[in-house]
Scaffold this motif. Sequence first.
Motif, PDB file in Angstrom:
ATOM      1  N   THR A   1       7.589  16.081  -3.129  1.00 32.10           N
ATOM      2  CA  THR A   1       6.697  14.886  -3.082  1.00 32.10           C
ATOM      3  C   THR A   1       7.451  14.154  -1.837  1.00 32.10           C
ATOM      4  O   THR A   1       8.586  13.760  -2.094  1.00 32.10           O
ATOM      5  CB  THR A   1       6.656  14.377  -4.491  1.00 32.10           C
ATOM      6  N   CYS A   2       6.455  13.162  -1.267  1.00 38.90           N
ATOM      7  CA  CYS A   2       6.891  12.108  -0.331  1.00 38.90           C
ATOM      8  C   CYS A   2       5.842  11.147  -0.548  1.00 38.90           C
ATOM      9  O   CYS A   2       4.835  11.128  -0.345  1.00 38.90           O
ATOM     10  CB  CYS A   2       7.045  12.753   1.087  1.00 38.90           C
TER      11      CYS A   2
ATOM     12  N   VAL B   1       0.903  -1.229   0.014  1.00 39.56           N
ATOM     13  CA  VAL B   1      -0.103  -0.011   0.070  1.00 39.56           C
ATOM     14  C   VAL B   1       0.753   1.256  -0.009  1.00 39.56           C
ATOM     15  O   VAL B   1       1.978   0.952   0.680  1.00 39.56           O
ATOM     16  CB  VAL B   1      -0.991  -0.167   1.141  1.00 39.56           C
ATOM     17  N   TYR B   2       0.256   2.260  -0.394  1.00 42.13           N
ATOM     18  CA  TYR B   2       1.033   3.480  -0.537  1.00 42.13           C
ATOM     19  C   TYR B   2      -0.032   4.563  -0.460  1.00 42.13           C
ATOM     20  O   TYR B   2      -0.993   4.628  -0.553  1.00 42.13           O
ATOM     21  CB  TYR B   2       2.118   3.597  -1.755  1.00 42.13           C
ATOM     22  N   ILE B   3       0.798   5.954  -0.036  1.00 42.51           N
ATOM     23  CA  ILE B   3       0.074   7.112   0.059  1.00 42.51           C
ATOM     24  C   ILE B   3       0.952   8.393  -0.698  1.00 42.51           C
ATOM     25  O   ILE B   3       1.994   8.431  -0.462  1.00 42.51           O
ATOM     26  CB  ILE B   3      -0.150   7.357   1.475  1.00 42.51           C
ATOM     27  N   TRP B   4       0.434   9.080  -1.594  1.00 43.60           N
ATOM     28  CA  TRP B   4       1.080  10.273  -2.177  1.00 43.60           C
ATOM     29  C   TRP B   4       1.027  11.396  -1.333  1.00 43.60           C
ATOM     30  O   TRP B   4      -0.172  12.066  -1.207  1.00 43.60           O
ATOM     31  CB  TRP B   4       0.545  10.398  -3.263  1.00 43.60           C
ATOM     32  N   LEU B   5       1.880  12.063  -0.748  1.00 44.19           N
ATOM     33  CA  LEU B   5       1.773  13.174   0.117  1.00 44.19           C
ATOM     34  C   LEU B   5       2.799  14.359  -0.481  1.00 44.19           C
ATOM     35  O   LEU B   5       3.687  13.963  -1.207  1.00 44.19           O
ATOM     36  CB  LEU B   5       2.228  12.553   1.621  1.00 44.19           C
ATOM     37  N   GLY B   6       2.847  15.547   0.209  1.00 46.12           N
ATOM     38  CA  GLY B   6       3.552  16.472   0.136  1.00 46.12           C
ATOM     39  C   GLY B   6       4.290  16.867   1.312  1.00 46.12           C
ATOM     40  O   GLY B   6       3.745  16.552   2.365  1.00 46.12           O
ATOM     41  N   THR B   7       5.474  17.878   1.189  1.00 50.01           N
ATOM     42  CA  THR B   7       6.186  18.334   2.342  1.00 50.01           C
ATOM     43  C   THR B   7       6.740  19.633   2.117  1.00 50.01           C
ATOM     44  O   THR B   7       7.070  19.933   0.964  1.00 50.01           O
ATOM     45  CB  THR B   7       7.098  17.385   2.727  1.00 50.01           C
TER      46      THR B   7
END
Length: 402
Positions: A200-201, A162-168
């Motif tokens: 992007t993280c 599973v994965y999640i597309w995040l910002g930082t």
Amino acid sequence: MRVKVACVGGGPAGLYFSILMKRQNPSHDITVHERNPAGSTYGWGVTYWGGLIQKLHQHDPESARAVRENSVSWSDGVAHIRDHRTTHRGDEGFGIGRRVLLDILAERAQSLGVHVEFGRELAPDDAPPDADLLVACDGAGSALRERHAGHFGTESVTGRNVYIWLGTTKVFSAFTFAFVETEHGWIWAYGYPFGPDHSTCVVECSAATWTGLGLDEANEADGLALLEKLFAEPLDGHPLIGRADSGGSARWLTFRTVTNRTWSHGNLVLLGDAAHTTHYSIGAGTTLALEDAVSLAGALRGQPALRTALTHYERERRSALLSTQSAARYSAQWYENLPRYTQLPPEQMFALLGQRHSPLLPHLPPALYYRLDRTAERLDALRRLKRWLGPKVARTAHSRLR
């Protein structure tokens, strides 16, 4: 010959294809139907490599310059493994905000006379737009493709992780990997910059680790707080951000590898993720979508009959995708079997991370593969040295004989 084209989906593939078609013949009547409002998109930054800019410049120098001017670059790869940090030099990579990229392409398309209709979603029972050519560029879950799923022979294989597309707000100076061991298993992140203020993280782990950490039940705020704690060192105190807009929470996903038996049906053709998906861990999705657009536009320019052009496009792109799709499959498998490599010293693990596209790696003990790879590398360096020395040695011997 003037044709009427309707692109369903206003992502990079559809917008760039419309640009190329207008450049080929300004009289073409082209409309892009995008379901989201103007200026809104899901996602943070996308990656690409130097070869893409060169290719874009060949086909539309103006949009290529705008993309390059709004991108950031890096050349190092950094890995945080437990409490160890290791760095390797690599090829120059680039990041650009997805919203920035879409704005550039949409503005360029409109300046050429393309009609871009935002907030235009095709409902399941809506008739498709009337056009000589109908292009489905509406993503992996393409609604237009699903209307003829039996014909296209669509198959979707779901990955294990599973994965999640995040910002930082942490602006990484290199493409950064971080691997953290928890009592429930390993969890890792990929981070790269895409602008002066954000990166992007992407966070990934096995389903067992995800549930063990309670991320499957945590609300967004609690989930982000836990991830910030786990990746405190590479984030350097910066927060993680769930969505770039107010369109809801970031979601944990499982990647779907989509393939199709054929890519066209009558005047309907698949483009980008609607035709094929490629695992995000090799950072090629946007590049492949844009290359699809180049190929389809080229086929339509070079082949007078639509059926012949679509067949040529599909054949050309299937052939070009073979090596990339193979690399993506092995890359995904490497991460799905991560514990196989975590017992190696950090430098060796990072080296094999760079070798994860190899079809041989899954079949050899990792330590043995590493030693063989280093030996082959030394032998290759020796061969290059001998080729370089050969003419010099010959010239020296010749001068002494004289």
